[in-house]
Design an enzyme around this catalytic site. Structure first.
Site, PDB file in Angstrom:
ATOM      1  N   THR A   1     -31.092 -15.923  60.901  1.00  0.00           N
ATOM      2  CA  THR A   1     -31.196 -15.354  59.344  1.00  0.00           C
ATOM      3  C   THR A   1     -31.333 -15.683  58.212  1.00  0.00           C
ATOM      4  O   THR A   1     -31.996 -16.746  58.570  1.00  0.00           O
ATOM      5  CB  THR A   1     -28.949 -14.804  58.828  1.00  0.00           C
ATOM      6  OG1 THR A   1     -29.125 -14.328  59.715  1.00  0.00           O
ATOM      7  CG2 THR A   1     -28.886 -15.095  57.820  1.00  0.00           C
TER       8      THR A   1
ATOM      9  N   GLY B   1     -27.093 -19.389  61.455  1.00  0.00           N
ATOM     10  CA  GLY B   1     -26.537 -19.501  62.015  1.00  0.00           C
ATOM     11  C   GLY B   1     -25.311 -18.505  63.565  1.00  0.00           C
ATOM     12  O   GLY B   1     -25.026 -19.155  63.848  1.00  0.00           O
ATOM     13  N   GLY B   2     -25.547 -17.087  63.009  1.00  0.00           N
ATOM     14  CA  GLY B   2     -25.005 -16.476  64.083  1.00  0.00           C
ATOM     15  C   GLY B   2     -23.847 -16.137  63.720  1.00  0.00           C
ATOM     16  O   GLY B   2     -22.555 -16.988  62.406  1.00  0.00           O
TER      17      GLY B   2
END
Length: 521
Positions: free
Chosen positions: A333, A414-415
């Site tokens: 991201t 960072g999911g």
């Protein structure tokens, strides 16, 4: 990493602070401000540039979630998360334990461009033609491969080699792959961006969606141009709370903002007689519980009721364990944050989900396609179940916080760990005297399972997180230590507008980016 600060006298024109994970994005923002743009224009220019220079983490073939604060107006959330195609075979997928990690079945309709359009209408001065034209020039002329992109290419050698479109763009032409400092040229993407500069709606009608849909159908997908035409970005009511004397805003489900709100009481609690170790133990415990609740409860409200109350109070649920058929939650991201001296604050996150997304690059458009659909659950009873027109659970977590002393715009890579990452920096960033670059440089921990490469819930700690390791040991939570700063600990971008009018910003040292405070002409 760069951190800057400046004071805005009342006689000085608009100033804009911006932070992004690549210098080309900040350069694009500076060009927008120099042309008379505001914080919205700066954020959009940076976001467009990132789809060219950071294709392993974001693309116009991915999704977007954002928050926008305008002076005198309520905070607005923008959800442009695409849905599964109408023809997806949910019954067939239900026969499998989990969604595939990559491939055509993991591609949902990309929402980035539609999201840009909505954000622009919230107060941008310049429109989208200029940033998209600038991005097209970057793609046509070529940009040096950054260290972060080179790491991603090296980590995805097999996937890149398996897709002709990916090989053509990220190969070196002699059988190898691009490395640090090599020139990345994307001629078909440049053509596509030029078309979008003339008409952003061309992402959803005409040549571009027809090319992408045909490519996906050829690889086993069910996508049609009609699926693209059906996509609309939405303006939604943010979720908000007050914690630590601060007002917080996050985007609503299907993204995971409410998960952060659920752990804020532990993250920003005022100093008391507990030791730092005790406070860390409480936060690790809250994070562990929240991770389990998120996996069990987060999904698309279009597909059925979502238990937001459980995510807002993870300690009160009593849930343990994990659902074996829940989707994956890895994430790659980019976050862009921007703040103007006029009171505008933007935090924008866009993503291809995992490194290079689905592993598919459409040769006709040059677009890398995300694999957000891999986060669906194949269990029809799960809140995140896969189905026609449904959106998968989302990791993207833009944050705006406001105290009497400053307004904070915050976002990160960072999911599914984004709530834990942001929780570890938010409290100190809200202290006006703190140095944001120093705060972002501190070691962090994250908690996760398959999203972090582990089959069971595990705490991953950077060096210097001994209290978190001890807390995990006390909770019976497995621990993995990194040898240094790790991408898994997030790439945080922050801007701050202080009550006295001055701006500052910082970009996480784990990324390739920088921050700047820009003067309008």
């Amino acid at each position: 990493m760069t951190s800057t600060t400046t004071t805005t006298p009342t006689t000085v024109p608009l100033r804009v602070a911006v932070a992004a994970p690549h210098p080309a994005a900040v350069d694009a923002a500076a060009a927008a401000v120099a042309a008379g743009g505001d914080a919205i224009d700066a954020a959009l220019a940076a976001a467009a540039a990132l789809t060219v220079v950071y294709p392993h983490q974001c693309s116009i073939g991915g999704d977007l979630i954002a928050l926008v604060r305008r002076p005198g107006q309520p905070v607005t959330s923008v959800l442009s998360a695409g849905a599964a195609p109408a023809g997806i075979d949910a019954a067939g997928l239900a026969e499998h334990d989990r969604m595939p990690r990559q491939g055509a079945q993991t591609v949902t309709v990309p929402g980035v461009v539609a999201g840009w359009q909505v954000i622009d209408r919230l107060g941008g001065r310049l429109g989208l033609a200029a940033p998209l034209t600038h991005a097209a020039a970057l793609a046509a002329d070529g940009v040096p491969v950054s260290a972060g992109l080179a790491r991603a290419i090296a980590a995805r050698v097999d996937e890149i080699g398996a897709d002709a479109g990916m090989t053509a763009v990220f190969g070196d032409g002699v059988g190898g792959l691009l490395g640090v400092g090599d020139t990345l040229v994307q001629p078909e993407l440049a053509r596509t961006l030029t078309e979008l500069a003339a008409d952003p709606g061309a992402m959803y009608r005409g040549r571009i969606p027809e090319s992408i849909a045909a490519r996906l159908r050829g690889l086993g997908g069910a996508h049609t141009a009609a699926d693209f035409a059906a996509h609309e970005a939405e303006r939604a009511e943010p979720r908000t709370t007050t914690a630590g004397g601060v007002r917080w805003w996050v985007a609503p489900p299907p993204t995971q903002g409410v998960v952060l709100l659920g752990i804020l009481p532990d993250a920003v609690a005022a100093a008391d007689d507990r030791t730092t170790h005790d406070r860390t133990t409480d936060l690790v415990d809250a994070v562990h519980r929240a991770a389990l609740v998120r996996q069990a409860e987060l999904g698309d409200p279009r597909g059925g009721p979502i238990d937001e109350s459980a995510m807002l109070d993870p300690r009160g649920t009593g849930r343990v364990g994990a659902l074996p058929r829940a989707g994956r939650a890895l994430g790659d991201t980019v976050a862009v944050t921007a703040a103007g001296s006029d009171g505008t604050v933007v935090t924008l996150i866009q993503s291809v989900y995992q490194l290079f997304g689905s592993g598919i690059l459409d040769p006709g458009t040059g677009v890398v396609l995300h694999n957000r659909g891999s986060a669906f659950s194949t269990d029809p009873a799960h809140p995140a179940h896969v189905g026609p027109g449904l959106r998968p659970p989302h990791t993207l977590l833009p944050v705006i916080a406001e105290s009497d002393e400053l307004v904070l715009g915050l976002g990160c890579q960072g999911g599914s760990a984004q709530p834990w990452i942001l929780a570890q920096v938010a409290r100190d960033l809200l202290a006006p005297a703190s140095a944001p670059d120093e705060v972002l440089g501190r070691p962090r921990f994250v908690v996760g399972a398959r999203d972090l490469g582990h089959e069971v819930m595990t705490l991953v700690a950077e060096p210097g997180q001994d209290d978190a390791v001890a807390a995990a040991d006390a909770l019976g939570l497995p621990v993995a230590r990194t040898t240094g700063p790790a991408d898994e600990a997030g790439h945080v971008q922050v801007v701050r507008l202080h009550a006295d009018g001055h701006l500052d910003a910082a970009s996480d040292p784990r990324a390739d980016g920088c921050a700047a405070v820009l003067d309008a002409p």
